[in-house]
Motif scaffolding. Structure first.
Motif, PDB file in Angstrom:
ATOM      1  N   ILE A 199       0.839  -1.210   0.000  1.00  0.00           N
ATOM      2  CA  ILE A 199       0.000   0.000   0.000  1.00  0.00           C
ATOM      3  C   ILE A 199       0.868   1.252   0.000  1.00  0.00           C
ATOM      4  CG2 ILE A 199      -1.677   1.335   1.327  1.00  0.00           C
ATOM      5  CD1 ILE A 199      -2.815  -1.335   2.342  1.00  0.00           C
ATOM      6  N   GLY A 200       1.858   1.277   0.903  1.00  0.00           N
ATOM      7  CA  GLY A 200       2.717   2.448   1.016  1.00  0.00           C
ATOM      8  C   GLY A 200       3.489   2.724  -0.258  1.00  0.00           C
ATOM      9  N   GLY A 201       4.116   1.683  -0.821  1.00  0.00           N
ATOM     10  CA  GLY A 201       4.880   1.864  -2.051  1.00  0.00           C
ATOM     11  C   GLY A 201       4.015   2.319  -3.209  1.00  0.00           C
ATOM     12  N   PHE A 202       2.826   1.737  -3.310  1.00  0.00           N
ATOM     13  CA  PHE A 202       1.920   2.104  -4.414  1.00  0.00           C
ATOM     14  C   PHE A 202       1.422   3.543  -4.263  1.00  0.00           C
ATOM     15  CE2 PHE A 202      -2.361   2.414  -6.232  1.00  0.00           C
ATOM     16  CZ  PHE A 202      -2.097   2.046  -7.537  1.00  0.00           C
ATOM     17  N   VAL A 203       0.981   3.892  -3.063  1.00  0.00           N
ATOM     18  CA  VAL A 203       0.453   5.248  -2.832  1.00  0.00           C
ATOM     19  C   VAL A 203       1.526   6.295  -3.098  1.00  0.00           C
ATOM     20  CG1 VAL A 203      -0.387   6.840  -1.063  1.00  0.00           C
ATOM     21  CG2 VAL A 203      -1.345   4.540  -1.220  1.00  0.00           C
ATOM     22  N   VAL A 204       2.724   6.074  -2.561  1.00  0.00           N
ATOM     23  CA  VAL A 204       3.795   7.061  -2.739  1.00  0.00           C
ATOM     24  C   VAL A 204       4.201   7.173  -4.204  1.00  0.00           C
ATOM     25  CG1 VAL A 204       6.202   7.593  -2.163  1.00  0.00           C
ATOM     26  CG2 VAL A 204       4.642   6.813  -0.390  1.00  0.00           C
ATOM     27  N   SER A 205       4.201   6.054  -4.921  1.00  0.00           N
ATOM     28  CA  SER A 205       4.590   6.102  -6.335  1.00  0.00           C
ATOM     29  C   SER A 205       3.622   6.928  -7.181  1.00  0.00           C
ATOM     30  CB  SER A 205       4.677   4.678  -6.903  1.00  0.00           C
ATOM     31  OG  SER A 205       3.381   4.094  -7.035  1.00  0.00           O
ATOM     32  N   LEU A 206       2.399   7.114  -6.706  1.00  0.00           N
ATOM     33  CA  LEU A 206       1.404   7.876  -7.467  1.00  0.00           C
ATOM     34  C   LEU A 206       1.696   9.372  -7.478  1.00  0.00           C
ATOM     35  CD1 LEU A 206      -1.931   6.142  -6.345  1.00  0.00           C
ATOM     36  CD2 LEU A 206      -0.676   5.821  -8.483  1.00  0.00           C
ATOM     37  N   PHE A 207       2.318   9.850  -6.382  1.00  0.00           N
ATOM     38  CA  PHE A 207       2.518  11.301  -6.319  1.00  0.00           C
ATOM     39  C   PHE A 207       3.954  11.706  -5.993  1.00  0.00           C
ATOM     40  CE2 PHE A 207       1.200   9.964  -2.059  1.00  0.00           C
ATOM     41  CZ  PHE A 207       2.234  10.478  -1.277  1.00  0.00           C
ATOM     42  N   ALA A 208       4.859  10.751  -5.853  1.00  0.00           N
ATOM     43  CA  ALA A 208       6.230  11.078  -5.455  1.00  0.00           C
ATOM     44  C   ALA A 208       6.892  12.042  -6.436  1.00  0.00           C
ATOM     45  CB  ALA A 208       7.055   9.800  -5.330  1.00  0.00           C
ATOM     46  N   ASP A 209       6.761  11.752  -7.738  1.00  0.00           N
ATOM     47  CA  ASP A 209       7.395  12.619  -8.734  1.00  0.00           C
ATOM     48  C   ASP A 209       6.790  14.019  -8.735  1.00  0.00           C
ATOM     49  OD1 ASP A 209       9.340  10.979  -9.604  1.00  0.00           O
ATOM     50  OD2 ASP A 209       8.333  10.323 -11.433  1.00  0.00           O
ATOM     51  N   LYS A 210       5.471  14.094  -8.549  1.00  0.00           N
ATOM     52  CA  LYS A 210       4.814  15.401  -8.534  1.00  0.00           C
ATOM     53  C   LYS A 210       5.295  16.233  -7.348  1.00  0.00           C
ATOM     54  CE  LYS A 210       0.662  13.702 -10.876  1.00  0.00           C
ATOM     55  NZ  LYS A 210      -0.788  13.446 -10.791  1.00  0.00           N
ATOM     56  N   VAL A 211       5.380  15.584  -6.180  1.00  0.00           N
ATOM     57  CA  VAL A 211       5.881  16.279  -4.995  1.00  0.00           C
ATOM     58  C   VAL A 211       7.335  16.697  -5.209  1.00  0.00           C
ATOM     59  CG1 VAL A 211       6.470  16.006  -2.548  1.00  0.00           C
ATOM     60  CG2 VAL A 211       4.305  15.117  -3.423  1.00  0.00           C
ATOM     61  N   TYR A 212       8.119  15.781  -5.764  1.00  0.00           N
ATOM     62  CA  TYR A 212       9.541  16.046  -5.992  1.00  0.00           C
ATOM     63  C   TYR A 212       9.727  17.228  -6.946  1.00  0.00           C
ATOM     64  CZ  TYR A 212      14.373  15.190  -7.374  1.00  0.00           C
ATOM     65  OH  TYR A 212      15.711  15.321  -7.633  1.00  0.00           O
ATOM     66  N   ASN A 213       9.029  17.203  -8.063  1.00  0.00           N
ATOM     67  CA  ASN A 213       9.175  18.276  -9.052  1.00  0.00           C
ATOM     68  C   ASN A 213       8.660  19.611  -8.525  1.00  0.00           C
ATOM     69  OD1 ASN A 213      10.289  16.530 -10.951  1.00  0.00           O
ATOM     70  ND2 ASN A 213       8.281  15.955 -11.769  1.00  0.00           N
ATOM     71  N   TYR A 214       7.578  19.560  -7.747  1.00  0.00           N
ATOM     72  CA  TYR A 214       7.014  20.797  -7.205  1.00  0.00           C
ATOM     73  C   TYR A 214       7.968  21.444  -6.195  1.00  0.00           C
ATOM     74  CZ  TYR A 214       4.000  23.925  -4.531  1.00  0.00           C
ATOM     75  OH  TYR A 214       3.488  25.019  -3.893  1.00  0.00           O
ATOM     76  N   LEU A 215       8.493  20.622  -5.279  1.00  0.00           N
ATOM     77  CA  LEU A 215       9.376  21.162  -4.250  1.00  0.00           C
ATOM     78  C   LEU A 215      10.740  21.542  -4.804  1.00  0.00           C
ATOM     79  CD1 LEU A 215       8.591  18.746  -1.281  1.00  0.00           C
ATOM     80  CD2 LEU A 215       7.821  21.097  -1.568  1.00  0.00           C
ATOM     81  N   GLN A 216      11.167  20.838  -5.832  1.00  0.00           N
ATOM     82  CA  GLN A 216      12.475  21.120  -6.408  1.00  0.00           C
ATOM     83  C   GLN A 216      12.485  22.476  -7.093  1.00  0.00           C
ATOM     84  OE1 GLN A 216      14.581  17.878  -8.450  1.00  0.00           O
ATOM     85  NE2 GLN A 216      14.841  19.286 -10.142  1.00  0.00           N
TER      86      GLN A 216
END
Length: 414
Positions: A199-216
């Protein structure tokens, strides 16, 4: 225990006789139990000393080691998915080709010079035979292939997050039960650890890149390095929220659950931080692989050790096995009541001891006091004295079967 109870004719109809007989029977059974324990327990066990193997049964130590093993396995599994991701033509185009072109354009190179650079880049071993650099492919074919490759890259990335989360979650979830040799509980923790990791890996994979790109933010800005480190740390910290919470869920303890959340959060945060720092410090061809190894193993070890350290700081009452098959193991009293017995469903599992019944005793918390209640018919000693109910004090020694248990608390008794 050879004292006889004298009963007169007048006492036959008295309830006092029944009470005396029950008390005498209980005393006889306790005496027999003490003799059985003494006969089956070695003298070394009867002497109260520092238990052997105490170092590796220290929660901080074994949670660190289990987190390390989970991190190493997660890194190894993640490298498999990373390998397939790096073989993808779209990945190669985005990571080896386009950045080079963007760099030379930003440096003011002319289109003729860039065309020459493109020709040279096509000879790079990483880009030879790349579908998107083949001149005989139409734009429509490239667009169709790009759509397929995008899906493949998302799948590989999802597998990467899930693999790391599952491996670390499983190892941290089963650490306590393995050290307590409770295989029934271990199986439950493994299953729950797998579910939470998925669950954790799947949920994080859905938005990890978006969070990363936004914060970067804008990578050309002066503080892009700091933003990049911060962005990845946040993404990994979110993943960490799922990796150490299984024991708290199974124990139905909000305190244990919150400690797992905090430990996982710290592990993910620092693991993500180390990843980018190493990538930028090391000027090596395999710097990214090294960074992933250090970051993921740090993630696992810090999530495990951090959880145990926090537990050690906030614990109020706990039991430490002084003599027995799991000597050195500590049990923090999260639950009310905390059960002790030969049943694998007990919180303190005392196995391979015929003198211990299923639920032999339980420790209740009432008004800030810890009260030991022995099951009817079961023999429990506190400081060598048989008890049915006893308010425990710091330093009390509990004897159940051949197992000696030290009760300790931080709270001063009144």
């Amino acid at each position: 225990m050879s004292d006889k109870i004298k009963i007169s004719f007048d006492d036959l109809n008295s309830s006092k006789v029944d009470d005396d007989l029950k008390r005498q029977d209980l005393l006889n059974r306790m005496h027999q139990h003490q003799q059985t324990v003494a006969a089956n327990t070695t003298q070394a066990q009867m002497i109260q000393h520092a238990p052997r193997g105490g170092f590796f049964r220290n929660a901080i130590v074994y949670m660190f080691l289990f987190g390390l093993l989970g991190g190493i396995l997660g890194w190894a599994g993640g490298e498999v998915t990373q390998y397939y991701e790096e073989q993808n033509d779209l990945y190669k185009l985005q990571n080896y080709f386009l950045p080079v072109i963007d760099y030379y354009r930003s440096q003011g190179y002319t289109e003729e010079q860039i065309d020459q650079i493109v020709l040279n880049a096509k000879e790079d071993p990483q880009l030879q035979g790349n579908f998107y650099l083949q001149e005989n492919k139409t734009n429509a074919e490239k667009d169709a292939q790009a759509e397929k490759d995008e899906k493949a890259l998302k799948f590989y990335q999802r597998c990467w997050y899930i693999t790391i989360a599952v491996c670390i979650s499983v190892f941290l979830s089963c650490a306590e039960s393995i050290m307590a040799k409770n295989w029934h509980q271990c199986l439950q923790n493994v299953i729950l650890g797998i579910i939470l990791g998925l669950i954790g890996g799947f949920v994080v994979s859905l938005f990890a890149d978006k969070v990363y790109n936004y914060l970067q933010g804008d990578r050309s800005m002066e503080f892009s390095m700091a933003r990049q480190v911060f962005a990845r740390s946040v993404g990994w910290a979110i993943l960490g929220l799922f990796v150490a919470i299984a024991p708290g869920i199974l124990m139905r303890s909000w305190k244990k659950f919150a400690l797992g959340l905090a430990g996982g959060l710290v592990g993910g945060l620092i693991g993500g931080l180390l990843f980018d720092l190493i990538c930028n410090i090391l000027n090596l061809q395999n710097a990214v692989m090294v960074a992933r190894f250090v970051g993921i193993t740090a993630f696992g070890t810090l999530a495990g050790a951090g959880t145990a350290l926090l537990e050690n700081v906030i614990k109020q009452g706990w039991l430490k096995i002084q003599a027995g098959l799991i000597a050195g193991k500590q049990f923090i009293l999260y639950k009310n009541p905390t059960t002790i017995g030969s049943s694998p469903k007990c919180d303190v599992y005392l196995f391979k001891d015929p003198s211990v019944v299923g639920i032999h005793a339980a420790i209740h918390v009432r008004g800030g006091r810890y009260i030991l209640c022995s099951q009817t018919g079961a023999v429990t000693l506190v400081n060598g004295t048989p008890v049915m109910e006893k308010t425990l004090k710091n330093g009390d020694m509990i004897q159940i079967g051949s197992t000696s248990i030290l009760f300790e608390t931080k709270k001063a008794e009144s």
